[in-house]
Every structure is written in C-alpha cells, then in structure tokens.
Design a protein around this motif. Sequence first.
Motif, PDB file in Angstrom:
ATOM      1  N   MET A 102       3.232   6.354  -6.181  1.00  0.00           N
ATOM      2  CA  MET A 102       3.066   4.966  -7.355  1.00  0.00           C
ATOM      3  C   MET A 102       3.887   4.245  -5.973  1.00  0.00           C
ATOM      4  O   MET A 102       3.660   2.882  -6.652  1.00  0.00           O
ATOM      5  N   GLN A 103       5.529   4.713  -6.543  1.00  0.00           N
ATOM      6  CA  GLN A 103       6.328   3.871  -5.846  1.00  0.00           C
ATOM      7  C   GLN A 103       5.799   3.313  -3.517  1.00  0.00           C
ATOM      8  O   GLN A 103       5.912   2.275  -3.956  1.00  0.00           O
ATOM      9  N   GLN A 104       5.627   4.131  -3.375  1.00  0.00           N
ATOM     10  CA  GLN A 104       4.810   3.842  -2.048  1.00  0.00           C
ATOM     11  C   GLN A 104       4.079   2.644  -2.264  1.00  0.00           C
ATOM     12  O   GLN A 104       4.397   1.433  -1.376  1.00  0.00           O
ATOM     13  N   GLU A 105       2.867   2.560  -3.552  1.00  0.00           N
ATOM     14  CA  GLU A 105       2.214   1.485  -3.110  1.00  0.00           C
ATOM     15  C   GLU A 105       2.684   0.225  -4.035  1.00  0.00           C
ATOM     16  O   GLU A 105       2.625  -0.655  -3.429  1.00  0.00           O
ATOM     17  N   SER A 106       3.709   1.019  -4.642  1.00  0.00           N
ATOM     18  CA  SER A 106       4.790  -0.774  -5.494  1.00  0.00           C
ATOM     19  C   SER A 106       4.901  -1.591  -4.710  1.00  0.00           C
ATOM     20  O   SER A 106       5.345  -2.711  -4.337  1.00  0.00           O
ATOM     21  N   ARG A 107       5.582  -0.758  -3.786  1.00  0.00           N
ATOM     22  CA  ARG A 107       6.034  -1.966  -2.045  1.00  0.00           C
ATOM     23  C   ARG A 107       5.475  -2.127  -1.876  1.00  0.00           C
ATOM     24  O   ARG A 107       5.819  -3.412  -1.709  1.00  0.00           O
ATOM     25  N   PHE A 108       4.559  -1.660  -1.041  1.00  0.00           N
ATOM     26  CA  PHE A 108       3.584  -1.976  -0.931  1.00  0.00           C
ATOM     27  C   PHE A 108       2.797  -3.932  -0.606  1.00  0.00           C
ATOM     28  O   PHE A 108       2.949  -4.501  -0.525  1.00  0.00           O
ATOM     29  N   LEU A 109       2.430  -3.076  -1.984  1.00  0.00           N
ATOM     30  CA  LEU A 109       1.232  -4.572  -2.870  1.00  0.00           C
ATOM     31  C   LEU A 109       2.181  -5.551  -2.858  1.00  0.00           C
ATOM     32  O   LEU A 109       2.173  -7.134  -2.811  1.00  0.00           O
ATOM     33  N   LYS A 110       3.983  -5.958  -3.701  1.00  0.00           N
ATOM     34  CA  LYS A 110       5.117  -6.539  -4.003  1.00  0.00           C
ATOM     35  C   LYS A 110       5.372  -6.917  -2.421  1.00  0.00           C
ATOM     36  O   LYS A 110       4.829  -8.129  -1.892  1.00  0.00           O
ATOM     37  N   LEU A 111       5.133  -6.482  -1.817  1.00  0.00           N
ATOM     38  CA  LEU A 111       6.160  -6.995  -0.050  1.00  0.00           C
ATOM     39  C   LEU A 111       4.083  -7.703   1.004  1.00  0.00           C
ATOM     40  O   LEU A 111       4.969  -8.982   1.154  1.00  0.00           O
ATOM     41  N   LEU A 112       3.337  -7.504   0.583  1.00  0.00           N
ATOM     42  CA  LEU A 112       1.813  -8.319   0.825  1.00  0.00           C
ATOM     43  C   LEU A 112       2.082  -9.446  -0.428  1.00  0.00           C
ATOM     44  O   LEU A 112       1.994 -10.150   0.882  1.00  0.00           O
ATOM     45  N   GLY A 113       2.456  -9.036  -1.668  1.00  0.00           N
ATOM     46  CA  GLY A 113       2.574 -10.580  -1.592  1.00  0.00           C
ATOM     47  C   GLY A 113       3.201 -11.086  -1.417  1.00  0.00           C
ATOM     48  O   GLY A 113       3.104 -12.751  -1.433  1.00  0.00           O
TER      49      GLY A 113
END
Length: 146
Positions: A102-113
């Motif tokens: 979940m932490q990895q996903e949150s970081r990825f989606l934040k950067l992707l945005g």
Amino acid sequence: MSLAKNILAMLLVTGSLWGCSLSQERATGKTMSLAGSQWQVQEIDGDPVSQDGEVTIAFSEEGRVSGTSSCNRYQGGWYASGNQLELSRMAATRMACPAPLMQQESRFLKLLGDVRRYQFEADGRLVLETVDGARITAVRRASKQE
C-alpha cells in the motif's frame, strides 16, 4: 532580419531534437513512442519495485493510460507533446493489501500524478519525471492487454 534568425534558431532546435530521436531509434532498432506501449516499472524514485507487487503502465493509442499499482488498477488520460507529458482524470480502485505494498502504491500514484516529462534512455528504458526531479523508471513489456 530578427524574424529570420528566430526561424533559423527554431529549425536548428527542431533538427537537433529530431536527430536525438533518430539516434535512439537506430540504437534500439525500434521507433520510440508512448502510444501503444506497455511498461513494467522497475524503480520508483530510486527505490526498486517490490517483487510482491506488480507496477505497470500502458499508454493506449486512444490517449488512455492504465495499469496496476501494486494492489489496485488505475486509469486516466494522457497527452504528450515533445518530451512533455500530461496525465489527467486519474482514478484507481481501492482494494486493501499488505502495508508495504500500500505504501509503494501510494508513492507510485502520487509521483505518477506529478509527472510532467518523459524520455527514453539509450537502453530503451522509459523515464517519467516530475517537476521536482523524482523519477519512475520502466522497461518495455511484451504486448498484452492490461
């Protein structure tokens, strides 16, 4: 005379960018384009992606972006001009999974945005970059439906 100099400068810059693109295509033997491409993310701002969670990015010919973000799926729109990239109308499913993913996903989606630029490395890797210089690095995947 000033107009002629401006036009000449624009032609030189355009020619330089086109030349760089051609040398990348010759080095890889492929035309480098986001449209219709699929990618496996390897690093999120320098940290390797956990083997427990797959992170992918697919750019459709129709201007849609989609993929997996460790636990969930996401989608949105994309538009590129030169090396500038705009992702819009992003949405993701909301399933829970183990905290590290979940932490990895949150970081990825934040950067992707926050992505604003992209480039292809000489080895064919895709690098997405935010205004702050954070990077997502990915390798091309074999074609399959996301």
